[in-house]
Design a protein around this motif. Structure first.
Motif, PDB file in Angstrom:
ATOM      1  N   VAL A   1       0.783  -1.387  -0.018  1.00  0.00           N
ATOM      2  CA  VAL A   1       0.164   0.181  -0.031  1.00  0.00           C
ATOM      3  C   VAL A   1       0.850   1.244   0.090  1.00  0.00           C
ATOM      4  O   VAL A   1       1.679   1.630   0.762  1.00  0.00           O
ATOM      5  CB  VAL A   1      -0.866   0.086   1.373  1.00  0.00           C
ATOM      6  N   THR A   2       0.602   1.973  -0.971  1.00  0.00           N
ATOM      7  CA  THR A   2       1.511   3.328  -1.225  1.00  0.00           C
ATOM      8  C   THR A   2       1.000   4.517  -0.299  1.00  0.00           C
ATOM      9  O   THR A   2       0.023   4.614  -0.290  1.00  0.00           O
ATOM     10  CB  THR A   2       1.743   3.252  -2.574  1.00  0.00           C
ATOM     11  N   ASP A   3       2.093   5.307   0.067  1.00  0.00           N
ATOM     12  CA  ASP A   3       1.739   6.518   0.613  1.00  0.00           C
ATOM     13  C   ASP A   3       1.731   7.473  -0.644  1.00  0.00           C
ATOM     14  O   ASP A   3       2.551   7.306  -1.308  1.00  0.00           O
ATOM     15  CB  ASP A   3       2.709   7.020   1.576  1.00  0.00           C
ATOM     16  N   ILE A   4       0.593   8.222  -0.819  1.00  0.00           N
ATOM     17  CA  ILE A   4       0.667   8.741  -2.086  1.00  0.00           C
ATOM     18  C   ILE A   4       1.656   9.979  -2.070  1.00  0.00           C
ATOM     19  O   ILE A   4       2.002  10.512  -3.276  1.00  0.00           O
ATOM     20  CB  ILE A   4      -0.986   9.423  -2.326  1.00  0.00           C
ATOM     21  N   MET A   5       2.185  10.560  -1.269  1.00  0.00           N
ATOM     22  CA  MET A   5       3.158  11.634  -1.262  1.00  0.00           C
ATOM     23  C   MET A   5       4.467  11.114  -1.594  1.00  0.00           C
ATOM     24  O   MET A   5       5.111  11.849  -2.053  1.00  0.00           O
ATOM     25  CB  MET A   5       3.240  11.966   0.463  1.00  0.00           C
ATOM     26  N   THR A   6       4.823   9.775  -1.525  1.00  0.00           N
ATOM     27  CA  THR A   6       5.859   9.109  -1.927  1.00  0.00           C
ATOM     28  C   THR A   6       5.649   8.153  -3.236  1.00  0.00           C
ATOM     29  O   THR A   6       6.684   7.484  -3.417  1.00  0.00           O
ATOM     30  CB  THR A   6       6.487   8.165  -0.763  1.00  0.00           C
ATOM     31  N   LYS A   7       4.509   8.008  -3.877  1.00  0.00           N
ATOM     32  CA  LYS A   7       4.297   7.520  -4.776  1.00  0.00           C
ATOM     33  C   LYS A   7       5.226   7.930  -6.015  1.00  0.00           C
ATOM     34  O   LYS A   7       5.738   8.874  -6.000  1.00  0.00           O
ATOM     35  CB  LYS A   7       2.937   7.472  -5.354  1.00  0.00           C
ATOM     36  N   PRO A   8       5.852   7.048  -6.909  1.00  0.00           N
ATOM     37  CA  PRO A   8       6.920   7.485  -7.714  1.00  0.00           C
ATOM     38  C   PRO A   8       6.464   8.595  -8.912  1.00  0.00           C
ATOM     39  O   PRO A   8       5.356   8.521  -9.017  1.00  0.00           O
ATOM     40  CB  PRO A   8       7.353   6.133  -8.638  1.00  0.00           C
ATOM     41  N   GLU A   9       7.329   9.501  -8.886  1.00  0.00           N
ATOM     42  CA  GLU A   9       7.408  10.534  -9.838  1.00  0.00           C
ATOM     43  C   GLU A   9       5.893  11.542  -9.588  1.00  0.00           C
ATOM     44  O   GLU A   9       5.465  11.944 -10.759  1.00  0.00           O
ATOM     45  CB  GLU A   9       7.376   9.983 -11.249  1.00  0.00           C
ATOM     46  N   MET A  10       5.433  11.664  -8.414  1.00  0.00           N
ATOM     47  CA  MET A  10       4.392  12.487  -8.297  1.00  0.00           C
ATOM     48  C   MET A  10       4.756  14.075  -8.423  1.00  0.00           C
ATOM     49  O   MET A  10       5.747  14.315  -8.161  1.00  0.00           O
ATOM     50  CB  MET A  10       3.696  12.417  -6.983  1.00  0.00           C
ATOM     51  N   ILE A  11       3.556  14.655  -8.937  1.00  0.00           N
ATOM     52  CA  ILE A  11       3.819  16.131  -9.080  1.00  0.00           C
ATOM     53  C   ILE A  11       3.199  16.697  -7.783  1.00  0.00           C
ATOM     54  O   ILE A  11       1.903  16.342  -7.183  1.00  0.00           O
ATOM     55  CB  ILE A  11       3.191  16.668 -10.154  1.00  0.00           C
ATOM     56  N   LEU A  12       3.985  17.681  -7.053  1.00  0.00           N
ATOM     57  CA  LEU A  12       3.505  18.178  -5.674  1.00  0.00           C
ATOM     58  C   LEU A  12       3.275  19.635  -6.026  1.00  0.00           C
ATOM     59  O   LEU A  12       4.121  20.483  -6.096  1.00  0.00           O
ATOM     60  CB  LEU A  12       4.573  17.827  -4.721  1.00  0.00           C
ATOM     61  N   LEU A  13       1.753  20.065  -6.045  1.00  0.00           N
ATOM     62  CA  LEU A  13       1.316  21.183  -6.437  1.00  0.00           C
ATOM     63  C   LEU A  13       0.932  21.966  -5.115  1.00  0.00           C
ATOM     64  O   LEU A  13       0.192  21.387  -4.299  1.00  0.00           O
ATOM     65  CB  LEU A  13       0.247  21.318  -7.312  1.00  0.00           C
ATOM     66  N   ALA A  14       1.567  23.087  -4.869  1.00  0.00           N
ATOM     67  CA  ALA A  14       1.225  23.784  -3.604  1.00  0.00           C
ATOM     68  C   ALA A  14      -0.206  24.440  -3.643  1.00  0.00           C
ATOM     69  O   ALA A  14      -0.654  24.451  -4.749  1.00  0.00           O
ATOM     70  CB  ALA A  14       2.315  24.865  -3.445  1.00  0.00           C
ATOM     71  N   PRO A  15      -0.598  24.813  -2.303  1.00  0.00           N
ATOM     72  CA  PRO A  15      -2.004  25.523  -2.223  1.00  0.00           C
ATOM     73  C   PRO A  15      -2.265  26.673  -3.242  1.00  0.00           C
ATOM     74  O   PRO A  15      -1.219  27.505  -3.052  1.00  0.00           O
ATOM     75  CB  PRO A  15      -2.203  25.366  -0.845  1.00  0.00           C
ATOM     76  N   GLY A  16      -3.058  26.695  -3.978  1.00  0.00           N
ATOM     77  CA  GLY A  16      -3.468  27.812  -4.669  1.00  0.00           C
ATOM     78  C   GLY A  16      -2.922  27.878  -6.067  1.00  0.00           C
ATOM     79  O   GLY A  16      -2.850  28.949  -6.763  1.00  0.00           O
ATOM     80  N   GLN A  17      -1.649  27.079  -6.203  1.00  0.00           N
ATOM     81  CA  GLN A  17      -0.889  27.074  -7.470  1.00  0.00           C
ATOM     82  C   GLN A  17      -1.609  26.159  -8.734  1.00  0.00           C
ATOM     83  O   GLN A  17      -2.386  25.511  -8.487  1.00  0.00           O
ATOM     84  CB  GLN A  17       0.474  26.561  -7.152  1.00  0.00           C
ATOM     85  N   CYS A  18      -0.969  26.642  -9.956  1.00  0.00           N
ATOM     86  CA  CYS A  18      -1.528  25.924 -10.953  1.00  0.00           C
ATOM     87  C   CYS A  18      -0.348  25.307 -11.506  1.00  0.00           C
ATOM     88  O   CYS A  18       0.874  25.692 -11.534  1.00  0.00           O
ATOM     89  CB  CYS A  18      -2.288  27.110 -12.155  1.00  0.00           C
ATOM     90  N   TYR A  19      -0.575  24.346 -12.371  1.00  0.00           N
ATOM     91  CA  TYR A  19       0.368  23.246 -13.181  1.00  0.00           C
ATOM     92  C   TYR A  19      -0.244  23.225 -14.545  1.00  0.00           C
ATOM     93  O   TYR A  19      -1.293  23.150 -14.764  1.00  0.00           O
ATOM     94  CB  TYR A  19       0.629  22.045 -12.466  1.00  0.00           C
ATOM     95  N   ALA A  20       0.657  23.515 -15.488  1.00  0.00           N
ATOM     96  CA  ALA A  20       0.244  23.471 -16.990  1.00  0.00           C
ATOM     97  C   ALA A  20       1.331  22.654 -17.765  1.00  0.00           C
ATOM     98  O   ALA A  20       2.600  22.749 -17.344  1.00  0.00           O
ATOM     99  CB  ALA A  20       0.310  24.840 -17.574  1.00  0.00           C
TER     100      ALA A  20
END
Length: 301
Positions: free
Chosen positions: A274-293
């Protein structure tokens, strides 16, 4: 769910997009007094019912259909996440060559993925090409982990008089890609150099996909073409904003298509239950209020 095709047309290309999943359903090249040529796979359930699903908030699968976040377990059984089956809201663009769609998280998505978000997809025709742009907004108060992918299938061969084995994949430049090896559908943690013919080409053979997808990393110029029996490119995918290229087709039934997939993210590791989603391989971590494109481009030849 309601669904109807949204058509964009610039006189050279015509594309159709579904409001369900904001999924691209058709890409046709137009000719005067001649039947259009379809490039995108048609979703025949005999082989694969998808056409070009958008993958979010995971790509691949999570082990045992669940993951942890802050000591709570969440279930997300659908491969590649849930975005492919939700109803998007079309934007009124008043433009025959441009379409955009928006989805906002709700109670159902928050039960699977506890992060408020806004997801926007835009399709823009540009002469003989289609630009696809993804915008992700973290609407919550905590860092939001996610993966993103695009999973289009294309007819191979394009000409019914040719065979699958007559066709090939060609990279834009000489490359020495790394293949990330799988253990079933999970990441093994191992990689090997993937040999290219003449440093640029992959001659297509059915047995390449006998053990699921080929995942390629470390490509310098992220542009890849499907080529016909005469080694002429008929479709090019530019995935410069994505790290991984995946090549996939079902292993049985001689399907007349191949998926060229662009991923930012990876499936779970084979060694994790069972993975911890914060340490799942190669996840993008997006700060609150921020946008990713991120965007990618298709061109037909």
């Amino acid at each position: 769910m309601t669904d109807f095709p949204h058509i964009i047309d610039n006189g050279i290309l015509r594309a159709a997009i579904s409001a369900v999943g904001a999924e691209l359903m058709s890409v046709q090249k137009l000719f005067p007094n001649k039947k259009p040529v379809e490039y995108l796979w048609n979703g025949d359930k005999k082989h694969w019912s998808g056409r070009s699903p958008i993958l979010f908030p995971i790509v691949g699968r999570v082990k045992n259909g669940s993951y942890r976040y802050r000591d709570k377990t969440y279930s997300i059984h659908c491969p590649h996440g849930f975005l492919q089956s939700v109803q998007f809201i079309p934007e009124d663009t008043n433009d025959a060559e441009h379409a955009a769609f928006v989805f906002i998280s709700n109670e159902t998505t928050l039960e699977q993925y506890p992060f408020p978000f806004r997801f926007r997809v835009e399709y823009l025709l540009q002469e003989n090409g289609l630009l696809v742009t993804f915008d992700v907004h973290n609407a919550g108060t905590e860092t939001m982990p996610f993966s993103l992918g695009f999973h289009p299938g294309f007819f191979v061969p394009l000409d019914s008089s040719e065979r699958f084995e007559d066709c090939s994949i060609r990279f834009k430049s000489d490359e020495i890609p790394q293949q990330l090896l799988l253990d079933g559908v999970w990441m093994s943690g191992q990689s090997i150099p993937y040999p290219l013919e003449g440093k640029r080409n992959i001659p297509l053979r059915r047995e390449l996909f006998a053990k699921d997808a080929i995942i390629l990393d470390a490509v310098q110029k992220k542009s890849v073409s499907l080529c016909n029996a005469r080694s002429e490119p008929y479709l090019t995918l530019d995935y410069s904003n994505f790290r991984y290229l995946l090549l996939w087709q079902p292993p049985k039934g001689n399907p007349p298509f191949l998926c060229l997939e662009a991923w930012n993210g990876l499936p779970d590791k084979a060694t994790v239950d069972v993975t911890d989603i914060m340490t799942k391989p190669e996840m993008i971590l997006l700060a609150p209020g921020q946008c990713y494109a991120a965007n990618l481009a298709l061109a037909v030849h």
